[in-house]
Structure formats: structure tokens, C-alpha cells
Scaffold this motif. Sequence first.
Motif, PDB file in Angstrom:
ATOM      1  N   SER A 167     -12.290 -22.809 -34.073  1.00 58.86           N
ATOM      2  CA  SER A 167     -11.569 -23.877 -33.372  1.00 58.86           C
ATOM      3  C   SER A 167     -12.469 -25.075 -33.051  1.00 58.86           C
ATOM      4  N   GLY A 168     -13.753 -24.833 -32.940  1.00 57.42           N
ATOM      5  CA  GLY A 168     -14.678 -25.934 -32.669  1.00 57.42           C
ATOM      6  C   GLY A 168     -14.737 -26.387 -31.223  1.00 57.42           C
ATOM      7  N   VAL A 169     -14.212 -25.598 -30.278  1.00 57.86           N
ATOM      8  CA  VAL A 169     -14.316 -25.963 -28.860  1.00 57.86           C
ATOM      9  C   VAL A 169     -15.795 -25.999 -28.469  1.00 57.86           C
ATOM     10  N   PRO A 170     -16.235 -27.073 -27.818  1.00 56.99           N
ATOM     11  CA  PRO A 170     -17.675 -27.186 -27.514  1.00 56.99           C
ATOM     12  C   PRO A 170     -18.223 -26.046 -26.660  1.00 56.99           C
ATOM     13  N   TYR A 171     -17.482 -25.669 -25.612  1.00 58.23           N
ATOM     14  CA  TYR A 171     -17.944 -24.615 -24.708  1.00 58.23           C
ATOM     15  C   TYR A 171     -16.892 -23.514 -24.616  1.00 58.23           C
ATOM     16  N   VAL A 172     -17.285 -22.306 -24.950  1.00 53.47           N
ATOM     17  CA  VAL A 172     -16.427 -21.141 -24.763  1.00 53.47           C
ATOM     18  C   VAL A 172     -17.145 -20.206 -23.796  1.00 53.47           C
ATOM     19  N   ILE A 173     -16.491 -19.903 -22.676  1.00 52.65           N
ATOM     20  CA  ILE A 173     -17.055 -18.981 -21.689  1.00 52.65           C
ATOM     21  C   ILE A 173     -16.087 -17.814 -21.572  1.00 52.65           C
ATOM     22  N   ARG A 174     -16.590 -16.628 -21.820  1.00 53.04           N
ATOM     23  CA  ARG A 174     -15.698 -15.474 -21.789  1.00 53.04           C
ATOM     24  C   ARG A 174     -16.336 -14.329 -21.016  1.00 53.04           C
ATOM     25  N   CYS A 175     -15.492 -13.625 -20.294  1.00 51.82           N
ATOM     26  CA  CYS A 175     -15.887 -12.410 -19.602  1.00 51.82           C
ATOM     27  C   CYS A 175     -15.355 -11.236 -20.419  1.00 51.82           C
ATOM     28  N   THR A 176     -16.203 -10.251 -20.683  1.00 52.57           N
ATOM     29  CA  THR A 176     -15.763  -9.124 -21.495  1.00 52.57           C
ATOM     30  C   THR A 176     -16.419  -7.837 -21.017  1.00 52.57           C
ATOM     31  N   GLN A 177     -15.689  -6.742 -21.175  1.00 50.07           N
ATOM     32  CA  GLN A 177     -16.240  -5.402 -20.950  1.00 50.07           C
ATOM     33  C   GLN A 177     -16.601  -4.757 -22.280  1.00 50.07           C
ATOM     34  N   GLN A 178     -16.299  -5.436 -23.386  1.00 47.99           N
ATOM     35  CA  GLN A 178     -16.552  -4.887 -24.718  1.00 47.99           C
ATOM     36  C   GLN A 178     -17.907  -5.399 -25.216  1.00 47.99           C
ATOM     37  N   MET A 179     -18.864  -4.513 -25.277  1.00 45.36           N
ATOM     38  CA  MET A 179     -20.216  -4.944 -25.628  1.00 45.36           C
ATOM     39  C   MET A 179     -20.327  -5.415 -27.078  1.00 45.36           C
ATOM     40  N   GLU A 180     -19.496  -4.870 -27.970  1.00 49.62           N
ATOM     41  CA  GLU A 180     -19.488  -5.367 -29.349  1.00 49.62           C
ATOM     42  C   GLU A 180     -19.070  -6.831 -29.375  1.00 49.62           C
ATOM     43  N   SER A 181     -18.070  -7.185 -28.564  1.00 53.82           N
ATOM     44  CA  SER A 181     -17.659  -8.594 -28.481  1.00 53.82           C
ATOM     45  C   SER A 181     -18.787  -9.455 -27.929  1.00 53.82           C
ATOM     46  N   ALA A 182     -19.489  -8.930 -26.926  1.00 53.10           N
ATOM     47  CA  ALA A 182     -20.568  -9.694 -26.309  1.00 53.10           C
ATOM     48  C   ALA A 182     -21.668 -10.021 -27.310  1.00 53.10           C
ATOM     49  N   THR A 183     -21.927  -9.108 -28.230  1.00 54.72           N
ATOM     50  CA  THR A 183     -22.994  -9.347 -29.204  1.00 54.72           C
ATOM     51  C   THR A 183     -22.637 -10.445 -30.200  1.00 54.72           C
ATOM     52  N   ARG A 184     -21.345 -10.757 -30.343  1.00 56.67           N
ATOM     53  CA  ARG A 184     -20.927 -11.771 -31.315  1.00 56.67           C
ATOM     54  C   ARG A 184     -21.009 -13.187 -30.757  1.00 56.67           C
ATOM     55  N   GLY A 185     -21.348 -13.324 -29.487  1.00 54.81           N
ATOM     56  CA  GLY A 185     -21.498 -14.654 -28.908  1.00 54.81           C
ATOM     57  C   GLY A 185     -22.873 -15.241 -29.194  1.00 54.81           C
ATOM     58  N   ASP A 186     -23.058 -16.489 -28.767  1.00 56.80           N
ATOM     59  CA  ASP A 186     -24.343 -17.169 -28.933  1.00 56.80           C
ATOM     60  C   ASP A 186     -25.292 -16.887 -27.787  1.00 56.80           C
ATOM     61  N   ARG A 187     -24.716 -16.798 -26.581  1.00 61.78           N
ATOM     62  CA  ARG A 187     -25.518 -16.565 -25.382  1.00 61.78           C
ATOM     63  C   ARG A 187     -24.847 -15.482 -24.549  1.00 61.78           C
ATOM     64  N   LEU A 188     -25.672 -14.863 -23.694  1.00 60.83           N
ATOM     65  CA  LEU A 188     -25.182 -13.768 -22.846  1.00 60.83           C
ATOM     66  C   LEU A 188     -25.758 -13.947 -21.446  1.00 60.83           C
ATOM     67  N   ILE A 189     -24.882 -13.818 -20.444  1.00 62.98           N
ATOM     68  CA  ILE A 189     -25.318 -13.879 -19.055  1.00 62.98           C
ATOM     69  C   ILE A 189     -24.988 -12.550 -18.390  1.00 62.98           C
ATOM     70  N   TRP A 190     -26.003 -11.926 -17.802  1.00 64.74           N
ATOM     71  CA  TRP A 190     -25.803 -10.696 -17.044  1.00 64.74           C
ATOM     72  C   TRP A 190     -25.665 -11.066 -15.571  1.00 64.74           C
ATOM     73  N   LEU A 191     -24.496 -10.726 -14.994  1.00 63.63           N
ATOM     74  CA  LEU A 191     -24.207 -11.054 -13.600  1.00 63.63           C
ATOM     75  C   LEU A 191     -24.197  -9.764 -12.793  1.00 63.63           C
ATOM     76  N   GLU A 192     -24.912  -9.767 -11.681  1.00 60.03           N
ATOM     77  CA  GLU A 192     -24.942  -8.587 -10.803  1.00 60.03           C
ATOM     78  C   GLU A 192     -25.092  -9.053  -9.367  1.00 60.03           C
ATOM     79  N   ASN A 193     -24.204  -8.530  -8.493  1.00 59.18           N
ATOM     80  CA  ASN A 193     -24.222  -8.917  -7.081  1.00 59.18           C
ATOM     81  C   ASN A 193     -24.156 -10.429  -6.911  1.00 59.18           C
TER      82      ASN A 193
END
Length: 223
Positions: A167-193
Motif C-alpha cells: 500500500s505504501g503507507v509511510p508509517y505502519v504501527i501494529r500491535c501483535t501477539q503473533q511472533m511470526e507476524s512481528a518478524t515480518r516488520g521492519d522494526r520491533l518495539i518491546w513494551l513492558e510496564n
Amino acid sequence: MISIRYLRHQVLDIGSLDILPGITSIIGPNGSGKTTLLKICAGITEPDAGTVLVDDLPPRKTEIGWVNEFPDRNILFDTVVDEIASPLRFQRIPCREISDRVDSHLEFMGIMPLRDRGMRELSGGEKILVALAASLIHHPQVLVLDEYDSHLDETRAMEIDHLVRKSGVPYVIRCTQQMESATRGDRLIWLENGRAGYNGSPREVFAALSGTPFYPLSLRCGI
């Protein structure tokens, strides 16, 4: 760049976080503030303190696309055509242009056979595809996906990931519980507390979490 500074809201406590163009996945335990962060980045929620800027503009002055985890919560209208057309109608786009763009997005998403269907007749996966088409039709600067893949099988999730990237959207931010999906992104943020513990490529973040050169199979679930 999406710039987050001194953000305080509910559990969130983020001093400084930059989200670069591309697909950024946010993962972390339940209650870590993932959905709250997404709502703030989408302009749905205003933080108690701090700022979020999308290329120097607040989210509410930026074109945002949003897809909810639960498909039925996305639905505003009875038919697929009306659902996808709704963002353009709210912008008072001429009818002919709306019709052309709806058909174009139906083709892009591969869901032209759904054109004349009622929204309540669709499967969960089909509703997600329609919601995604509606969120993309107004060419958003930011696309926010809140666990949209939680009800999809791996094959359908991969198809949607491909469409999102295409689609070419400049910024895609997604929350996922599926780690396979997470690996297909460009960046990953680990959030805790409410804090961003790690921010980098999927390989870098999973390596930091696991203490190994890459992530173990056990990290693919339960996060």
C-alpha cells in the motif's frame, strides 16, 4: 519520523521513542500499554502529558487509518461498498471519484466478489480485509493495526502483511501477539510496564530478549 517525548498516560511512561518509516510491530505482555500507545499514536486518546508528533504534526492533524482487533467494532455501515466509501464521503469527495476509488481498492485487496455483500454476512477474515480497505482508501500517513491478526490464520495474515507493505503507507504501527507476524516488520518495539525496553530490528530485539544470536521458538508465543 514519529517522535514521542515524555509521554505519560495510564501505565505508559516513555521518555523518548522514535518510530521510523516502515512497518513497526509492538509486542509485550498483557497490560503493558500496547493498545493505549496505539490509540495515542492514532489521535484517539490524548496523553496526560508529553507529545506525539508525526512529521512534526500531532496525530489529530494527520491522516490516520485504524483497524480494530475485533472486526465488528470496525463496522459503521450495512454494506461493503458503503463501509469502504465512508471515509471519502465524510470528506465530501465527489460521487464518481468515490465509486472509482472503491472499485480500485476492492481490486487491490482482492475482494471484488464482496462488493455487493452485507457486512454482517462476512467472515471475520473478510471483515478485516474490508476494514483495511476502508482504512487505506483515504491514503493515510499512518496506519494503526491493533491486533488485527489475532483472528486470522498464518496464511491470511501473511497475505494482509503483503497488502499493507504494498500500500505504501509511510508509517505502519501494529500491535501483535503473533511472533511470526512481528518478524515480518521492519522494526520491533518491546513494551513492558509501560516502558519501551527494546527498539530495533526484529533480529536485534529478539536476540536481546532471548540472550541468543536469534530468538528461540519459545518466544513465538506467550508474549
